[in-house]
Design an enzyme around this catalytic site. Structure first.
Site, PDB file in Angstrom:
ATOM      1  N   PHE A   1       0.508  -1.049   0.179  1.00 46.56           N
ATOM      2  CA  PHE A   1       0.379   0.112   0.099  1.00 46.56           C
ATOM      3  C   PHE A   1       0.919   1.261  -0.278  1.00 46.56           C
ATOM      4  CE2 PHE A   1      -3.731   2.620   1.863  1.00 46.56           C
ATOM      5  CZ  PHE A   1      -4.720   2.562   0.523  1.00 46.56           C
TER       6      PHE A   1
ATOM      7  N   THR B   1       4.024  -4.642  -3.541  1.00 46.23           N
ATOM      8  CA  THR B   1       5.554  -4.695  -3.190  1.00 46.23           C
ATOM      9  C   THR B   1       6.580  -4.381  -3.070  1.00 46.23           C
ATOM     10  OG1 THR B   1       6.232  -6.578  -2.298  1.00 46.23           O
ATOM     11  CG2 THR B   1       4.029  -7.140  -1.191  1.00 46.23           C
TER      12      THR B   1
ATOM     13  N   VAL C   1       6.234  -3.116 -17.102  1.00 52.41           N
ATOM     14  CA  VAL C   1       7.313  -2.667 -18.450  1.00 52.41           C
ATOM     15  C   VAL C   1       6.467  -1.548 -18.710  1.00 52.41           C
ATOM     16  CG1 VAL C   1       7.661  -3.245 -20.557  1.00 52.41           C
ATOM     17  CG2 VAL C   1       7.832  -4.680 -18.516  1.00 52.41           C
TER      18      VAL C   1
ATOM     19  N   GLY D   1       7.870  10.302  -7.146  1.00 59.78           N
ATOM     20  CA  GLY D   1       7.614   9.283  -7.553  1.00 59.78           C
ATOM     21  C   GLY D   1       7.823   8.026  -8.584  1.00 59.78           C
TER      22      GLY D   1
ATOM     23  N   LYS E   1      12.967  -5.028 -16.855  1.00 65.63           N
ATOM     24  CA  LYS E   1      11.943  -5.397 -18.004  1.00 65.63           C
ATOM     25  C   LYS E   1      12.473  -5.775 -19.565  1.00 65.63           C
ATOM     26  CE  LYS E   1      10.394  -0.953 -15.616  1.00 65.63           C
ATOM     27  NZ  LYS E   1      11.044   0.544 -15.996  1.00 65.63           N
TER      28      LYS E   1
ATOM     29  N   GLY F   1       5.506   6.952 -12.321  1.00 63.52           N
ATOM     30  CA  GLY F   1       4.901   6.775 -11.564  1.00 63.52           C
ATOM     31  C   GLY F   1       3.282   6.801 -11.029  1.00 63.52           C
TER      32      GLY F   1
HETATM   33  N1  HSE Z   1      11.580   3.622 -11.093  1.00 63.43           N
HETATM   34  C1  HSE Z   1      10.750   2.536 -12.501  1.00 63.43           C
HETATM   35  C2  HSE Z   1      11.284   3.855 -13.824  1.00 63.43           C
HETATM   36  C3  HSE Z   1       8.937   2.759 -12.571  1.00 63.43           C
HETATM   37  O1  HSE Z   1      11.223   4.662 -13.266  1.00 63.43           O
HETATM   38  O2  HSE Z   1      11.271   3.299 -15.045  1.00 63.43           O
HETATM   39  C4  HSE Z   1       8.433   2.199 -13.634  1.00 63.43           C
HETATM   40  O3  HSE Z   1       9.071   1.078 -13.452  1.00 63.43           O
END
Ligand code: HSE
Length: 338
Positions: free
Chosen positions: A8, A96, A152, A207, A225, A317
């Site tokens: 969460f 998580t 991804v 974020g 990814k 995000g």
């Molecule tokens: N931390 C990852 C990024 C978040 O910046 O692409 C999305 O997977």
């Protein structure tokens, strides 16, 4: 549709906000009402078989920092795998933080959910990067759906694009930007002339970065990814060990300026071909379709007959990633729970 939400943080809370605010639209457009019956965070859980009040859950989290304080139905220290296996929920959402050492706690959460016959929507990349073939096999064996489109490209549907829109084509290569944080950092260092540390702090505040941002900077997030794309789109049993990875920590402001003067940009580029997989900083022409700024991600799919096509969209995000979870829930509903 009865859902357990594991995690969460930013993504989990964004999902709660969308499910709460868009409940009517989802019912009207898709004919079902997603009902969250349990939420777990790192301090505890709350449960209500009749469906939790998501607005109250969000307010509780904001006020106390944990869902364990949810009025009357919150509790401390609930073991997620016990909650998952004992529950009659149809779907488990795993949100998580990604861990690339052993995949935990996501690995056990996903295995338990699949093994007890629940559909899974994961945005946690760790278990997929480490054990994707085994997890797909388990889902297949238990005849449940395992979806992970938010792993991804956050809300940008790279996986669905390749899987659904390029059906019948042979994809011979995939190349582009798969990490929003590093793209944001490189863009800010270049265009606003701010330091690496300051740009990273901004990305964390907004974020975009992982719970451990070194996984963005050292290229591991993008490599995870690549593994997911390789297994899902190219049907190649690739794991993290097979990806040559170099992060952006050595990219200096001087290099960014020099490269820009030559009509190019430095980008953290992921590449996936028939026999190789890599993530490393590369100099890309500013007219290349994958040369996108900020948190954008961009992937060019090279196909045998239709040529190259590039998909571009926000790649990080909480809200964007939560949107991908909703997409997966709708798909599960249509395919399996109708
Ligand atoms: N931390 C990852 C990024 C978040 O910046 O692409 C999305 O997977």
């Amino acid at each position: 549709m009865r859902i357990i939400l594991l995690g969460f943080g930013r993504v989990g809370q964004s999902l709660a906000r969308i499910l709460h605010g868009d409940a009517d639209r989802i019912v009207k457009a898709h004919g079902f009402k997603p009902q969250v019956i349990a939420i777990i965070d790192s301090h505890g859980s709350c449960q209500d078989g009749e469906g939790l009040d998501l607005d109250l859950a969000l307010k509780t989290k904001e006020k106390y920092g944990t869902i364990a304080k949810y009025p009357k139905r919150g509790q401390r220290d609930r073991e997620p795998t016990a909650l998952v296996s004992e529950s009659d929920a149809e779907v488990v959402v795993e949100a998580t933080p990604s861990n690339y050492e052993d995949g935990e706690p996501g690995m056990s959460n996903i295995k338990t959910a699949l093994a007890t016959g629940k559909h899974v929507v994961a945005v946690n990349k760790g278990p997929l990067a480490l054990a994707m073939p085994a997890l797909l096999e388990l889902a297949d064996h238990r005849k449940v759906k395992f979806r992970f489109s938010g792993t991804v490209g956050a809300g940008t549907p790279f996986l669905s694009f390749a899987e659904k829109c390029l059906k019948g084509e042979r994809i011979v290569g995939i190349r582009g930007i798969l990490n929003g944080t590093t793209n944001y950092v490189l863009t800010r260092m270049d265009e606003a002339s701010i330091s690496f540390q300051k740009a990273l702090a901004e990305a964390q505040r907004k974020g975009y970065a992982e719970a451990d941002p070194s996984n963005d900077i050292n290229g591991l997030d993008a490599a995870a990814k690549v593994v997911i794309l390789a297994n899902w789109v190219l049907k190649r049993k690739v794991s993290l060990r097979d990806v040559a990875v170099e992060g952006i920590s050595k990219v200096s402001q001087e290099r960014l300026k020099r490269v820009r003067a030559a009509g190019k940009r430095v980008k953290l580029i992921a590449r996936l071909g028939d026999s190789r997989a890599s993530v490393k900083p590369e100099e890309v022409s500013s007219s290349d379709p994958v040369c996108v700024p900020g948190t954008l991600n961009a992937l060019t799919f090279t196909t045998e007959h239709a040529g190259d096509m590039t998909l571009v969209g926000a790649g990080a995000g909480g809200e964007q990633t939560a949107s991908a979870i909703v997409r997966d829930l709708v798909e599960i509903r249509h395919e399996y729970l109708a």
